[in-house]
Design a protein around this motif. Structure first.
Motif, PDB file in Angstrom:
ATOM      1  N   ARG A 189       0.849  -1.193   0.000  1.00 48.45           N
ATOM      2  CA  ARG A 189       0.000   0.000   0.000  1.00 48.45           C
ATOM      3  C   ARG A 189       0.886   1.244   0.000  1.00 48.45           C
ATOM      4  O   ARG A 189       1.864   1.322   0.742  1.00 48.45           O
ATOM      5  CB  ARG A 189      -0.896   0.022   1.239  1.00 48.45           C
ATOM      6  N   LEU A 190       0.518   2.207  -0.816  1.00 45.72           N
ATOM      7  CA  LEU A 190       1.310   3.438  -0.889  1.00 45.72           C
ATOM      8  C   LEU A 190       0.886   4.390   0.231  1.00 45.72           C
ATOM      9  O   LEU A 190       0.512   5.537   0.003  1.00 45.72           O
ATOM     10  CB  LEU A 190       1.145   4.094  -2.257  1.00 45.72           C
ATOM     11  N   ASP A 191       0.964   3.901   1.465  1.00 40.86           N
ATOM     12  CA  ASP A 191       0.603   4.731   2.611  1.00 40.86           C
ATOM     13  C   ASP A 191       1.823   5.536   3.058  1.00 40.86           C
ATOM     14  O   ASP A 191       2.910   5.444   2.480  1.00 40.86           O
ATOM     15  CB  ASP A 191       0.060   3.867   3.747  1.00 40.86           C
ATOM     16  N   ALA A 192       1.636   6.325   4.129  1.00 41.00           N
ATOM     17  CA  ALA A 192       2.706   7.212   4.576  1.00 41.00           C
ATOM     18  C   ALA A 192       3.951   6.437   5.000  1.00 41.00           C
ATOM     19  O   ALA A 192       5.082   6.851   4.721  1.00 41.00           O
ATOM     20  CB  ALA A 192       2.198   8.078   5.728  1.00 41.00           C
ATOM     21  N   ALA A 193       3.751   5.303   5.661  1.00 40.82           N
ATOM     22  CA  ALA A 193       4.892   4.521   6.122  1.00 40.82           C
ATOM     23  C   ALA A 193       5.712   3.988   4.947  1.00 40.82           C
ATOM     24  O   ALA A 193       6.951   4.090   4.922  1.00 40.82           O
ATOM     25  CB  ALA A 193       4.410   3.372   7.005  1.00 40.82           C
ATOM     26  N   PHE A 194       4.992   3.425   3.965  1.00 41.14           N
ATOM     27  CA  PHE A 194       5.703   2.882   2.803  1.00 41.14           C
ATOM     28  C   PHE A 194       6.393   3.995   2.024  1.00 41.14           C
ATOM     29  O   PHE A 194       7.563   3.884   1.655  1.00 41.14           O
ATOM     30  CB  PHE A 194       4.735   2.130   1.896  1.00 41.14           C
ATOM     31  N   MET A 195       5.671   5.082   1.755  1.00 45.10           N
ATOM     32  CA  MET A 195       6.238   6.148   0.943  1.00 45.10           C
ATOM     33  C   MET A 195       7.407   6.832   1.640  1.00 45.10           C
ATOM     34  O   MET A 195       8.339   7.309   0.984  1.00 45.10           O
ATOM     35  CB  MET A 195       5.169   7.173   0.576  1.00 45.10           C
ATOM     36  N   GLY A 196       7.388   6.877   2.955  1.00 47.28           N
ATOM     37  CA  GLY A 196       8.525   7.439   3.665  1.00 47.28           C
ATOM     38  C   GLY A 196       9.789   6.635   3.413  1.00 47.28           C
ATOM     39  O   GLY A 196      10.862   7.196   3.136  1.00 47.28           O
ATOM     40  N   LYS A 197       9.668   5.314   3.508  1.00 50.55           N
ATOM     41  CA  LYS A 197      10.822   4.440   3.224  1.00 50.55           C
ATOM     42  C   LYS A 197      11.210   4.518   1.751  1.00 50.55           C
ATOM     43  O   LYS A 197      12.390   4.520   1.397  1.00 50.55           O
ATOM     44  CB  LYS A 197      10.481   3.000   3.601  1.00 50.55           C
ATOM     45  N   TRP A 198      10.207   4.594   0.903  1.00 54.07           N
ATOM     46  CA  TRP A 198      10.453   4.605  -0.539  1.00 54.07           C
ATOM     47  C   TRP A 198      11.197   5.878  -0.949  1.00 54.07           C
ATOM     48  O   TRP A 198      12.159   5.829  -1.711  1.00 54.07           O
ATOM     49  CB  TRP A 198       9.122   4.494  -1.275  1.00 54.07           C
ATOM     50  N   LYS A 199      10.752   7.020  -0.443  1.00 50.41           N
ATOM     51  CA  LYS A 199      11.412   8.289  -0.775  1.00 50.41           C
ATOM     52  C   LYS A 199      12.835   8.328  -0.241  1.00 50.41           C
ATOM     53  O   LYS A 199      13.746   8.874  -0.890  1.00 50.41           O
ATOM     54  CB  LYS A 199      10.616   9.462  -0.221  1.00 50.41           C
ATOM     55  N   ALA A 200      13.064   7.754   0.931  1.00 44.34           N
ATOM     56  CA  ALA A 200      14.411   7.722   1.492  1.00 44.34           C
ATOM     57  C   ALA A 200      15.356   6.935   0.596  1.00 44.34           C
ATOM     58  O   ALA A 200      16.542   7.261   0.471  1.00 44.34           O
ATOM     59  CB  ALA A 200      14.379   7.111   2.894  1.00 44.34           C
ATOM     60  N   ALA A 201      14.840   5.897  -0.064  1.00 42.83           N
ATOM     61  CA  ALA A 201      15.668   5.064  -0.932  1.00 42.83           C
ATOM     62  C   ALA A 201      15.744   5.598  -2.354  1.00 42.83           C
ATOM     63  O   ALA A 201      16.801   5.533  -3.001  1.00 42.83           O
ATOM     64  CB  ALA A 201      15.126   3.632  -0.951  1.00 42.83           C
ATOM     65  N   CYS A 202      14.615   6.160  -2.856  1.00 39.33           N
ATOM     66  CA  CYS A 202      14.514   6.482  -4.277  1.00 39.33           C
ATOM     67  C   CYS A 202      14.539   7.984  -4.579  1.00 39.33           C
ATOM     68  O   CYS A 202      14.714   8.358  -5.753  1.00 39.33           O
ATOM     69  CB  CYS A 202      13.218   5.908  -4.857  1.00 39.33           C
ATOM     70  N   GLY A 203      14.367   8.836  -3.588  1.00 35.65           N
ATOM     71  CA  GLY A 203      14.281  10.256  -3.866  1.00 35.65           C
ATOM     72  C   GLY A 203      12.914  10.628  -4.409  1.00 35.65           C
ATOM     73  O   GLY A 203      11.958   9.850  -4.332  1.00 35.65           O
ATOM     74  N   GLU A 204      12.818  11.814  -5.009  1.00 32.44           N
ATOM     75  CA  GLU A 204      11.508  12.310  -5.431  1.00 32.44           C
ATOM     76  C   GLU A 204      11.470  12.747  -6.888  1.00 32.44           C
ATOM     77  O   GLU A 204      10.539  13.408  -7.319  1.00 32.44           O
ATOM     78  CB  GLU A 204      11.090  13.471  -4.524  1.00 32.44           C
ATOM     79  N   SER A 205      12.492  12.368  -7.680  1.00 27.08           N
ATOM     80  CA  SER A 205      12.492  12.658  -9.117  1.00 27.08           C
ATOM     81  C   SER A 205      12.975  11.416  -9.841  1.00 27.08           C
ATOM     82  O   SER A 205      14.172  11.131  -9.883  1.00 27.08           O
ATOM     83  CB  SER A 205      13.408  13.850  -9.433  1.00 27.08           C
ATOM     84  N   VAL A 206      12.045  10.650 -10.412  1.00 30.20           N
ATOM     85  CA  VAL A 206      12.390   9.337 -10.940  1.00 30.20           C
ATOM     86  C   VAL A 206      12.016   9.225 -12.415  1.00 30.20           C
ATOM     87  O   VAL A 206      11.190   9.992 -12.929  1.00 30.20           O
ATOM     88  CB  VAL A 206      11.700   8.213 -10.134  1.00 30.20           C
ATOM     89  N   LEU A 207      12.615   8.252 -13.057  1.00 24.56           N
ATOM     90  CA  LEU A 207      12.334   7.947 -14.463  1.00 24.56           C
ATOM     91  C   LEU A 207      11.748   6.549 -14.557  1.00 24.56           C
ATOM     92  O   LEU A 207      12.332   5.583 -14.050  1.00 24.56           O
ATOM     93  CB  LEU A 207      13.613   8.025 -15.297  1.00 24.56           C
ATOM     94  N   ASP A 208      10.585   6.435 -15.181  1.00 25.97           N
ATOM     95  CA  ASP A 208       9.963   5.147 -15.474  1.00 25.97           C
ATOM     96  C   ASP A 208      10.291   4.831 -16.930  1.00 25.97           C
ATOM     97  O   ASP A 208       9.641   5.318 -17.853  1.00 25.97           O
ATOM     98  CB  ASP A 208       8.456   5.223 -15.244  1.00 25.97           C
ATOM     99  N   PHE A 209      11.319   4.025 -17.139  1.00 22.98           N
ATOM    100  CA  PHE A 209      11.834   3.744 -18.472  1.00 22.98           C
ATOM    101  C   PHE A 209      11.095   2.525 -19.037  1.00 22.98           C
ATOM    102  O   PHE A 209      11.337   1.394 -18.645  1.00 22.98           O
ATOM    103  CB  PHE A 209      13.341   3.467 -18.393  1.00 22.98           C
ATOM    104  N   GLY A 210      10.183   2.795 -19.964  1.00 24.17           N
ATOM    105  CA  GLY A 210       9.310   1.746 -20.484  1.00 24.17           C
ATOM    106  C   GLY A 210       8.087   1.636 -19.601  1.00 24.17           C
ATOM    107  O   GLY A 210       7.858   0.614 -18.956  1.00 24.17           O
ATOM    108  N   SER A 211       7.290   2.700 -19.570  1.00 19.24           N
ATOM    109  CA  SER A 211       6.229   2.824 -18.563  1.00 19.24           C
ATOM    110  C   SER A 211       4.932   2.118 -18.931  1.00 19.24           C
ATOM    111  O   SER A 211       3.973   2.171 -18.159  1.00 19.24           O
ATOM    112  CB  SER A 211       5.937   4.306 -18.294  1.00 19.24           C
ATOM    113  N   GLY A 212       4.878   1.465 -20.088  1.00 17.27           N
ATOM    114  CA  GLY A 212       3.673   0.716 -20.444  1.00 17.27           C
ATOM    115  C   GLY A 212       2.448   1.598 -20.529  1.00 17.27           C
ATOM    116  O   GLY A 212       2.417   2.578 -21.276  1.00 17.27           O
ATOM    117  N   GLN A 213       1.419   1.276 -19.748  1.00 18.80           N
ATOM    118  CA  GLN A 213       0.197   2.071 -19.729  1.00 18.80           C
ATOM    119  C   GLN A 213       0.287   3.247 -18.751  1.00 18.80           C
ATOM    120  O   GLN A 213      -0.685   3.983 -18.585  1.00 18.80           O
ATOM    121  CB  GLN A 213      -0.996   1.190 -19.343  1.00 18.80           C
TER     122      GLN A 213
END
Length: 422
Positions: A189-213
């Motif tokens: 789930r993209l809740d606050a807890a998950f997104m906090g960990k996700w942003k710490a690892a991935c930052g806030e400017s990302v590229l989806d290379f081959g984004s499909g739909q």
């Protein structure tokens, strides 16, 4: 547009051979040589070419499907039935070939497809026992040589787009990898807890290379992440939408030209759909060139331990969807299958673990590769010395790499003005 003649030719080739899903053109070639057709033919008397006996296919007669199916049910092969069904869907109805007692020489898949459809009758060409053995070899073991080079390679690249029906309602494996390696994706789930960990690892400017739909990109944007998409293969039914592909390419190059830093790059289920090794390497060079010293790269692809690949090595699939598929393996490279043969044929590459690690290690110095829920994963935060301008041509020549081959063979997506300054 993709060539209709090429598509129907591939389908016709598989539908006219009583073979299992695992059988390749190499297997059939070996079996044909083992059948010693020259000796079989030498035993038969010559037939005058101007006589009716020279064209037994012209003497087909309608027979009841049910007794023929009962006699041959032990020889039914699901893959042969699938391609037979697909051929019938295109209103192509070929006769089956049988001996006088109803034993099918060729066309057992077409017979099974007819029985499952509930057809009452089917056209039958009857051959005597003397000709049956030679006919069985010649009708079931001759195959196309599936070598895709030149324009044929372009034909296969065209079908690489992610199908329109393939929408995601949760993040793919590559996107969840920075936080969870083994958690079931539907439970993320993209809740606050998950997104906090996700942003710490991935930052806030990302590229989806081959984004499909664009499903994951929309989810992340809703969670406050700046997402640049690149999808040169946007689906529009069974074809690629050229204008959407152009817009995606222009948006991607505009971001690159503006110097947008990517804190993370995701290559999610992309390399499975790239049919040729040189095209996969082209993609990895570009991804490496887009990285900064601290860019996190995460990728995922299906491997040879997945159930989808197991069908082609261990037997027919148990799921209803997979059991009705018309996919089959190709000899052009280990781990490659061809599917969607009635619409826009698409190659799928399944990777060995060692192969996956070696591929990424060519362009990234420090890598972490593994197996997650039967998907191969990759992540690294090692920078690259590759120059982007070396791998982006002044025009996107659809003839030079799968990455840019979004439209019909020979077409070009002119973004040269945007490319200046990269």
């Amino acid at each position: 547009m993709i060539g209709w003649a090429e598509t129907i030719n591939i389908l016709f080739n598989r539908a006219t051979n009583d073979i299992a899903v695992q059988d390749t053109e190499r297997d059939m070639g070996a079996a044909l040589r083992g059948a010693d057709v020259h000796s079989l033919a030498a035993k038969l008397p010559d037939i005058p070419p101007d006589s009716p006996a020279f064209f037994p296919c012209m003497a087909a007669e309608m027979q009841d499907v049910l007794p023929l199916a009962r006699r041959n049910v032990s020889r039914f092969v699901r893959h042969a039935a699938n391609v037979g069904r697909m051929l019938a869907r295109l209103h192509v109805h070929l006769p089956i070939v049988a001996t006088p007692d109803g034993t099918v020489i060729n066309g057992v898949g077409r017979l099974e497809a007819a029985a499952r459809k509930g057809r009452k009758e089917i056209a039958v060409v009857t051959l005597d026992e003397e000709r049956a053995e030679l006919a069985r070899a010649m009708l079931n073991l001759l195959s196309m040589d599936f070598r895709f080079t030149g324009d044929n390679a372009d034909f296969l690249r065209y079908g690489a787009f992610r199908r329109k029906w393939l929408h995601r309602t949760y993040l793919g494996r590559a996107f969840a990898l920075p936080v969870y390696r083994h958690k079931r994706l539907s439970d993320v789930r993209l809740d606050a807890a998950f997104m906090g960990k996700w942003k710490a690892a991935c930052g806030e400017s990302v590229l989806d290379f081959g984004s499909g739909q664009g499903d994951e990109a929309r989810m992340l944007r809703d969670a406050g992440i700046r997402v640049t998409e690149f999808e040169p293969y946007p689906a529009d039914g069974d074809t690629v939408n050229r204008e959407k592909g152009r817009a995606s390419a222009m948006g991607f190059l505009s971001a690159v030209r503006a110097g947008t830093p990517f804190s993370a790059i995701f290559v999610s289920s992309v390399l499975n759909s790239v049919p040729f090794p040189e095209d996969r390497e082209h993609i990895l060079r570009i991804v490496a060139a887009l990285c900064g010293p601290e860019t996190l790269v995460c990728a995922a692809a299906r491997g040879t331990k997945s159930s989808s690949w197991g069908w082609f090595t261990e037997g027919e699939a148990s799921s209803e969807r997979a059991s009705r598929a018309c996919n089959f393996p190709l000899d052009m490279e280990k781990g490659v299958i061809l599917g969607d043969i009635a619409t826009a044929p698409k190659a799928q590459k399944f990777f060995e673990e060692a192969e996956w690690l070696e591929l990424w290690s060519r362009y990234f110095g420090s890598v972490e590769a593994g197996l997650s829920a039967l998907n191969l994963t990759f992540r690294t935060r090692t920078g690259s010395a590759w120059g982007l301008s070396a791998w982006l041509s002044s025009r996107f020549p659809i003839g030079s790499a799968c990455l840019w081959r979004t439209y019909e063979p020979g077409a070009r997506l002119d973004v040269s003005r945007l490319r200046r300054g990269i």
